[in-house]
Design a protein around this motif. Structure first.
Motif, PDB file in Angstrom:
ATOM      1  N   UNK B 265      25.109  56.605  53.251  1.00 46.78           N
ATOM      2  CA  UNK B 265      24.484  55.718  52.275  1.00 46.78           C
ATOM      3  C   UNK B 265      23.672  56.465  51.227  1.00 46.78           C
ATOM      4  N   UNK B 410      14.959  46.802  59.631  1.00 48.17           N
ATOM      5  CA  UNK B 410      15.755  45.921  58.777  1.00 48.17           C
ATOM      6  C   UNK B 410      14.949  45.300  57.646  1.00 48.17           C
ATOM      7  N   UNK B 656      31.176  45.286  52.073  1.00 52.82           N
ATOM      8  CA  UNK B 656      30.136  44.275  52.066  1.00 52.82           C
ATOM      9  C   UNK B 656      28.776  44.933  51.940  1.00 52.82           C
ATOM     10  N   UNK B 657      27.791  44.125  51.667  1.00 52.61           N
ATOM     11  CA  UNK B 657      26.424  44.652  51.572  1.00 52.61           C
ATOM     12  C   UNK B 657      25.937  45.001  52.959  1.00 52.61           C
ATOM     13  N   UNK B 658      25.818  46.266  53.252  1.00 56.82           N
ATOM     14  CA  UNK B 658      25.406  46.653  54.589  1.00 56.82           C
ATOM     15  C   UNK B 658      24.073  47.350  54.519  1.00 56.82           C
TER      16      UNK B 658
END
Lengths: 142, 659
Positions: B265, B410, B656-658
């Motif tokens: 990322x 998160x 996808x948005x991870x």
């Protein structure tokens, strides 16, 4: 967190220098904590192995010790109602009286190799909290 | 038959060595032909190893007792499933199983290697070399096809402890994990050798990494379950060296999973990744060294250090892996610099890094604890033992910190902490405090369960809250209904939610461990038939007993005297269950007693009864244990499996948005 929220990365050198220091200090603190956790706990959890003679020479103490030897058959006194097991452990010509409360282990018999862990009380009896019998080498498979 | 198999192993050695050399030279000279030929060799290798494995299986099933392995681990009394599982009951067979897994994985990896450019051939070379190493072990040290000079009429049989469903699955799943870690190792080494240190290898290795990590984790958990239901000492984890050894690579593997995500990322932690992947593999080999090498001083497995010849081979291999890795990292140090610097420790990057550091810290503690008695004996000549409380006390605080980060991670933003993330954390902090206050009111005063419960509640609500926030946001922006928004979120961002599920599973396991460690209660009691005892709110009535001889002729490991008792369990006047704790006396075995515990479990607690002794008049001693919340460990294990599968599922549409 969507992708777009960190899509533009513009690093500023000014930040980096200050940031570096924080990480070095943070890393050092973690290392010290890990080191401290290891050293402070190793002391408390290590139990030395002593021979019966060594134990008798040191005399009674509050320290936990481990002693191994052979179970002397005719000294075994097992009271199933009260679940106390008394016996003597022979090692290099000396005999050590042991008192253990708990289930009599399956392999417990005359001449069995036993390891007891406990405290050597002033009465001259080792009050055992753990009684392990050495597995004959067979049990090596996973 | 066994001769054919043994010669097959020699062919395996030739073919895998050729594969290693050909792909390595192919990579150096960029020769397509050589690489293709190496790939073919690896397919041939897989066929040969499969053939050897099939022969071993055939020998086992056909009771060919002239083969020593068949003689030592099976008998005609053994049920069919255990004849099959005897394949991995012994050392030689488990090496063959490991090699077979490795051969299959290599063929699969070879199919993908073309997409990895110049890295591909190096991956093949590393994996083929590892195969050759395992083949050498099988040929030179641990040959499952060794024959006896005569043909015994009956085999010795399987150790009764291994006759349990857990033992059908535990070793193969664990070995699948060990074999699986060859792939991340090979990828890391290939990246270093080829000099392609972009995040390409990290992206490609992700499914492999998850696969190895999951297999190893599930293997460990099945082992814990086996220990709980079969070894009959009332626990599931004893910090025994053999257990520790399999946990260490799992810990570093978990750290690698997180640092790999950071490189993928954010382009950070390149050095961590090229070190952690080979280290995890080397630690898998170390695990085998502990189990098979006879180097570790252990209470359970005898005290003498009789180093097996295999130990030197394994130590040599570990040194080679780490040495080559160190050299390559040194050689490539310039390319391994991160392009981005981390801005603030209080950011998601910081949390990931801290996670990796803490996991490696725990791994280090377990490693040092496992080797400490051996080191003390070698270095100082002192005989001592390190009891299990060391691990609880030394790793406990780090594990708590690690789990706490799981709750923050998160919510906290990339790059730096924002006021919004702190606001988002507030409900979870309140939930944690409320729960531990509640637990305190219920009369619990120990710090460990109070802290552990507070952190568990904090993390669980934090994970739940983020999901609800995502769900509401999606509904607002797309106008979908709740069910539809739930499904699209789950499928589009399956990596992220799979990850959260895994974290939730870890919380469930933590709850189970906390309950059973902190509130275990135990009672020793001697009863005559017809007598009762009470423990907590249970009344246990000793109904009757039996003593009988089973399979006396011919004498095998399955010949035994069974001592069985029947107990009725009552609570509040109503009958709950019948428990039948047993002991078996296998007179052929050196350690003849095998205990069969009886367990009644529900979501709140397990009632665990061990038969201590039983004499001819029926006087029996029982050890009765109440283990609270243990079931949650097994439920968490299931969730771990599901979460990992969701996270590893190949993506269908656009990324996808991870997070």
């Amino acid at each position: 967190m969507s992708e777009s929220s960190f899509a533009s990365d513009t690093e500023t050198p000014r930040r980096m220098a200050g940031g570096r220091m924080k990480f070095i200090i943070g890393g050092a603190i973690i290392l010290v904590v890990i080191g401290w956790l290891i050293f402070s706990n190793v002391q408390g959890s290590t139990t030395p192995y002593l021979s019966v003679n060594e134990l008798m020479a040191q005399g009674p103490s509050d320290r936990m010790v481990r002693v191994s030897g052979l179970v002397v058959g005719d000294t075994i006194d097992w009271d199933p109602q009260r679940m106390t097991l008394q016996f003597e452990l022979a090692d290099e010509g000396a005999n050590l009286p042991v008192l253990y409360e708990g289930v009599r282990p399956d392999m417990f018999a005359d001449g069995a190799q036993a390891v007891v862990e406990g405290k050597y009380a002033t009465s001259g009896v080792l009050e055992a909290t753990d009684l392990l019998l050495k597995c004959p080498s067979k049990y090596v498979e996973e | 038959m066994s001769n054919i198999a043994y010669w097959t192993l020699f062919l395996c050695l030739a073919v895998s060595s050729y594969g290693a050399v050909a792909s390595f030279l192919g990579a150096r000279r960029t020769s397509r032909a050589l690489v293709e030929s190496a790939k073919n060799a690896l397919v041939v290798m897989a066929v040969l190893v499969t053939l050897a494995s099939a022969i071993l299986l055939y020998l086992l099933v056909s009771h060919d007792f002239q083969v020593e392995y068949v003689y030592r681990y099976t008998s005609t009394h053994l049920p069919f499933v255990y004849i099959v599982s005897a394949f991995w009951a012994g050392e030689a067979g488990s090496w063959l199983l490991w090699l077979w897994f490795l051969a299959i994985l290599t063929v699969v990896a070879a199919q993908f290697s073309d997409r990895l450019g110049k890295m591909g051939p190096y991956i093949l070379a590393t994996m083929a070399f590892t195969q050759a190493f395992f083949t050498v072990i099988l040929i030179a040290i641990s040959n499952p096809f060794e024959t006896l000079p005569f043909r015994p009429a009956e085999g010795v049989g399987m150790l009764p402890l291994l006759e349990n469903p857990g033992m059908i699955f535990h070793p193969p799943v664990l070995f699948l994990g060990y074999a699986g870690y060859t792939v991340p190792f090979a990828f890391a080494l290939a990246a270093l050798m080829s000099g392609d240190l972009s995040n390409r290898w990290i992206k490609a290795v992700r499914p492999w990494n998850l696969f190895a990590w999951l297999s190893l984790g599930v293997g460990i958990l099945i082992g814990a379950w086996w220990s709980y239901v079969e070894l009959g000492w009332g626990g599931y984890w004893a910090w025994d060296p053999v257990e520790n050894a399999s946990l260490i690579p799992w810990l570093t593997g978990t750290a690698f999973l997180h640092t790999a995500m950071m490189e993928e990322r954010r382009g950070m932690h390149k050095v961590w990744n090229v070190v952690l992947a080979p280290l995890s593999f080397a630690l898998c080999i170390f695990a085998t060294l502990v189990t098979r090498g006879g180097i570790i001083v252990s209470d359970l497995h005898g005290f003498s250090r009789n180093i097996q010849p295999i130990a030197y081979l394994l130590i040599g291999f570990i040194v080679l892996i780490l040495g080559v890795n160190f050299f390559l990292v040194y050689h490539r140090q310039r390319q391994l610099r991160s392009k981005k610097e981390m801005e603030s420790p209080l950011s998601r990057e910081g949390a990931f890094l801290l996670t990796a550091v803490l996991l490696c810290g725990i791994a280090l503690i377990v490693f040092l604890g496992t080797t400490y008695p051996t080191l003390a004996q070698v270095l100082r000549g002192a005989q001592l033992s390190l009891d299990a409380s060391f691990y609880d006390r030394a790793t406990g605080p780090l594990a708590m910190a690690l789990i706490f980060i799981m709750g923050i991670c998160p919510v906290i933003a990339w790059r730096r902490l924002t006021a919004k993330s702190l606001r988002d954390l507030l409900p979870s902090v309140i939930a944690g405090l409320v729960l531990s206050a509640l637990v305190f009111v219920l009369g619990i005063r120990d710090p460990f369960p109070l802290v552990s419960m507070a952190i568990s509640a904090f993390v669980a609500t934090s994970l739940l809250a983020i999901f609800i926030r995502d769900l509401l946001a999606r509904r607002r922006s797309t106008g979908e209904n709740y069910a539809r928004a739930f499904l699209t979120l789950g499928s589009k961002a399956h990596r992220r939610y799979g990850g959260y599920l895994i974290h939730l599973a870890v919380i469930l396991i933590t709850i189970g461990v906390t309950g059973s460690r902190a509130y275990k209660s135990e009672q020793l009691v001697a009863l005559n038939p017809g007598e009762s005892t009470t423990i907590r709110n249970y009344r246990i009535h000793y109904e009757n007993y039996s003593i009988e001889e089973l399979n006396p002729e011919p004498e095998t490991y399955q010949s035994r005297v069974r001592f069985a008792t029947t107990l009725s369990v009552y609570a509040g006047g109503s009958r709950l269950a019948t428990l039948m704790p047993q002991k078996n006396y296998h007179w052929v075995l050196d350690s003849p007693w095998v205990t069969e515990v009886a367990i009644r479990s529900n979501l709140i607690e397990d009632l665990y009864v061990i038969l201590g002794s039983l004499d001819e008049n029926g006087l029996a001693t029982f050890e009765i244990i109440i283990n609270p919340l243990v079931t949650w460990i097994w439920i968490g294990s299931g969730l771990l499996l599901v979460g990992t599968l969701i996270a590893a599922w190949p993506k269908k549409r656009a990324p996808a948005g991870e997070g």
